[in-house]
Design a protein around this motif. Structure first.
Motif, PDB file in Angstrom:
ATOM      1  N   MET A   1      54.220  81.183 -31.980  1.00 45.36           N
ATOM      2  CA  MET A   1      55.364  81.542 -31.198  1.00 45.36           C
ATOM      3  C   MET A   1      56.193  82.355 -32.296  1.00 45.36           C
ATOM      4  N   GLY A   2      56.832  83.557 -31.709  1.00 43.17           N
ATOM      5  CA  GLY A   2      57.343  84.307 -33.024  1.00 43.17           C
ATOM      6  C   GLY A   2      58.805  84.653 -32.683  1.00 43.17           C
ATOM      7  N   CYS A   3      59.477  84.416 -31.336  1.00 43.48           N
ATOM      8  CA  CYS A   3      60.597  85.130 -31.213  1.00 43.48           C
ATOM      9  C   CYS A   3      61.308  84.419 -30.036  1.00 43.48           C
ATOM     10  N   ALA A   4      62.520  84.064 -30.319  1.00 42.76           N
ATOM     11  CA  ALA A   4      63.340  83.379 -29.296  1.00 42.76           C
ATOM     12  C   ALA A   4      64.823  84.209 -28.940  1.00 42.76           C
ATOM     13  N   PRO A   5      64.766  85.143 -28.190  1.00 41.37           N
ATOM     14  CA  PRO A   5      66.046  85.637 -27.818  1.00 41.37           C
ATOM     15  C   PRO A   5      66.763  84.729 -27.075  1.00 41.37           C
ATOM     16  N   ALA A  72      56.403  74.592 -21.680  1.00 38.53           N
ATOM     17  CA  ALA A  72      54.700  74.910 -22.273  1.00 38.53           C
ATOM     18  C   ALA A  72      54.527  74.109 -23.537  1.00 38.53           C
ATOM     19  N   THR A  73      53.303  73.932 -23.713  1.00 38.53           N
ATOM     20  CA  THR A  73      52.932  73.245 -24.966  1.00 38.53           C
ATOM     21  C   THR A  73      52.067  74.191 -25.930  1.00 38.53           C
ATOM     22  N   VAL A  74      52.488  74.312 -27.263  1.00 41.50           N
ATOM     23  CA  VAL A  74      51.976  75.199 -28.163  1.00 41.50           C
ATOM     24  C   VAL A  74      51.589  74.380 -29.307  1.00 41.50           C
ATOM     25  N   GLU A  75      50.349  74.482 -29.651  1.00 42.18           N
ATOM     26  CA  GLU A  75      49.806  73.715 -30.675  1.00 42.18           C
ATOM     27  C   GLU A  75      50.389  72.299 -30.760  1.00 42.18           C
ATOM     28  N   GLN A  76      50.166  71.392 -29.684  1.00 42.77           N
ATOM     29  CA  GLN A  76      50.435  70.209 -29.461  1.00 42.77           C
ATOM     30  C   GLN A  76      52.127  69.872 -29.488  1.00 42.77           C
ATOM     31  N   VAL A  77      53.050  71.171 -29.638  1.00 47.16           N
ATOM     32  CA  VAL A  77      54.455  70.867 -29.511  1.00 47.16           C
ATOM     33  C   VAL A  77      54.883  71.119 -28.335  1.00 47.16           C
ATOM     34  N   ARG A  78      55.532  70.069 -27.293  1.00 49.83           N
ATOM     35  CA  ARG A  78      55.817  70.239 -26.204  1.00 49.83           C
ATOM     36  C   ARG A  78      57.395  70.917 -26.125  1.00 49.83           C
ATOM     37  N   ILE A  79      57.459  71.910 -25.497  1.00 51.37           N
ATOM     38  CA  ILE A  79      58.540  72.703 -25.586  1.00 51.37           C
ATOM     39  C   ILE A  79      59.239  72.835 -24.144  1.00 51.37           C
ATOM     40  N   ALA A  80      60.449  72.758 -24.129  1.00 48.07           N
ATOM     41  CA  ALA A  80      61.447  73.051 -22.790  1.00 48.07           C
ATOM     42  C   ALA A  80      62.295  73.938 -23.268  1.00 48.07           C
ATOM     43  N   VAL A  81      62.729  74.958 -22.210  1.00 50.57           N
ATOM     44  CA  VAL A  81      63.786  75.903 -22.345  1.00 50.57           C
ATOM     45  C   VAL A  81      64.493  75.706 -21.212  1.00 50.57           C
ATOM     46  N   VAL A  82      65.858  75.592 -21.367  1.00 50.65           N
ATOM     47  CA  VAL A  82      66.885  75.357 -20.653  1.00 50.65           C
ATOM     48  C   VAL A  82      68.119  76.088 -20.993  1.00 50.65           C
ATOM     49  N   HIS A  83      68.882  76.589 -19.800  1.00 47.48           N
ATOM     50  CA  HIS A  83      70.220  77.333 -20.388  1.00 47.48           C
ATOM     51  C   HIS A  83      71.356  76.489 -20.968  1.00 47.48           C
ATOM     52  N   GLU A  84      71.553  75.501 -20.232  1.00 46.50           N
ATOM     53  CA  GLU A  84      72.972  74.631 -20.549  1.00 46.50           C
ATOM     54  C   GLU A  84      72.755  73.333 -21.097  1.00 46.50           C
ATOM     55  N   THR A  85      73.453  73.083 -22.001  1.00 48.61           N
ATOM     56  CA  THR A  85      73.074  71.644 -22.445  1.00 48.61           C
ATOM     57  C   THR A  85      74.440  70.743 -22.352  1.00 48.61           C
ATOM     58  N   GLY A  86      75.508  71.371 -22.108  1.00 50.40           N
ATOM     59  CA  GLY A  86      76.858  70.706 -22.236  1.00 50.40           C
ATOM     60  C   GLY A  86      77.500  70.932 -23.565  1.00 50.40           C
ATOM     61  N   MET A 142      66.057  83.753 -33.186  1.00 50.82           N
ATOM     62  CA  MET A 142      65.315  83.116 -34.186  1.00 50.82           C
ATOM     63  C   MET A 142      64.073  83.436 -34.127  1.00 50.82           C
ATOM     64  N   ALA A 143      63.008  83.355 -35.242  1.00 48.52           N
ATOM     65  CA  ALA A 143      61.756  83.330 -35.331  1.00 48.52           C
ATOM     66  C   ALA A 143      61.438  81.950 -35.576  1.00 48.52           C
ATOM     67  N   VAL A 144      60.352  81.507 -34.644  1.00 49.35           N
ATOM     68  CA  VAL A 144      59.773  80.183 -34.708  1.00 49.35           C
ATOM     69  C   VAL A 144      58.158  80.583 -34.931  1.00 49.35           C
ATOM     70  N   GLU A 145      57.806  79.613 -35.890  1.00 50.12           N
ATOM     71  CA  GLU A 145      56.556  79.568 -36.250  1.00 50.12           C
ATOM     72  C   GLU A 145      56.031  78.171 -35.999  1.00 50.12           C
ATOM     73  N   ILE A 146      54.852  78.032 -35.232  1.00 52.61           N
ATOM     74  CA  ILE A 146      54.507  76.530 -35.020  1.00 52.61           C
ATOM     75  C   ILE A 146      53.066  76.714 -35.572  1.00 52.61           C
ATOM     76  N   ASN A 150      53.923  71.257 -36.491  1.00 47.49           N
ATOM     77  CA  ASN A 150      55.200  71.654 -37.671  1.00 47.49           C
ATOM     78  C   ASN A 150      55.692  72.736 -37.090  1.00 47.49           C
ATOM     79  N   VAL A 151      57.028  72.839 -36.882  1.00 42.90           N
ATOM     80  CA  VAL A 151      57.775  73.964 -36.343  1.00 42.90           C
ATOM     81  C   VAL A 151      58.940  74.486 -37.516  1.00 42.90           C
TER      82      VAL A 151
END
Length: 172
Positions: A1-5, A72-86, A142-146, A150-151
């Motif tokens: 994974m490389g980019c998280a706008p 999604a799951t990327v290389e055993q890392v379970r990812i969730a994406v949400v807009h708002e977290t409070g 952010m650039a994220v490397e999995i 390891n993240v």
């Protein structure tokens, strides 16, 4: 994974996250506030893969096309994406309870970069915004490397934009 706008649409700037990095990324993650279906179409075309949700500024057309929570799951890392977290206070504990089967939670909304780890190990990331820095000194992503489980995360600053017609050296 490389980019998280994060929130990539703004009336303050063009929806233009770092294009070469978007094209090079194995997975592009977007945490909502597209505002325009055209931007979604462009990012889907430019990226190899896209994991995205809708945000509070997204209308019915985008909400039909995107989930409230993307996973999604990327290389055993379970990812969730949400807009708002409070609010920031208590965020780690709230999100650990809300996302118990998640290793990495990427969120948007605030435009404020965030990188923390909750007591049980949930990693929380907010990439800021590549177009609307709000109270931040720079627009960011952010650039994220999995690698395996390891993240690695790098917050990247974008160069300041100049206003159209501004003279070199003038204050913007």
């Amino acid at each position: 994974m490389g980019c998280a706008p994060g929130n990539t649409v703004s009336r303050r700037g063009p929806p233009n996250p770092d294009r070469p990095r978007v094209k090079a990324a194995d997975l592009v993650v977007h945490a909502g506030d597209w505002v325009s279906e055209e931007l979604l179409d462009q990012l889907q075309t430019r990226s190899k893969a896209l994991l995205a949700c809708w945000g509070n500024n997204d209308g019915p057309g985008l909400r039909v096309r995107l989930p409230e929570i993307a996973r999604a799951t990327v290389e055993q890392v379970r990812i969730a994406v949400v807009h708002e977290t409070g609010t920031a206070k208590g965020r780690e504990m709230r999100m650990e309870q809300a996302f118990p089967e998640t290793d990495l939670l990427i969120f948007g909304h605030s435009h404020i970069p965030w990188d923390s780890t909750a007591p049980e190990g949930l990693r929380l990331l907010n990439p800021g915004s590549p177009t609307d820095r709000r109270r931040q000194p720079f627009c960011t992503y952010m650039a994220v490397e999995i690698d395996g489980g390891n993240v690695g995360v790098e917050l990247r600053r974008l160069p300041p934009r100049t206003q159209p017609g501004a003279r070199s050296g003038a204050s913007n």
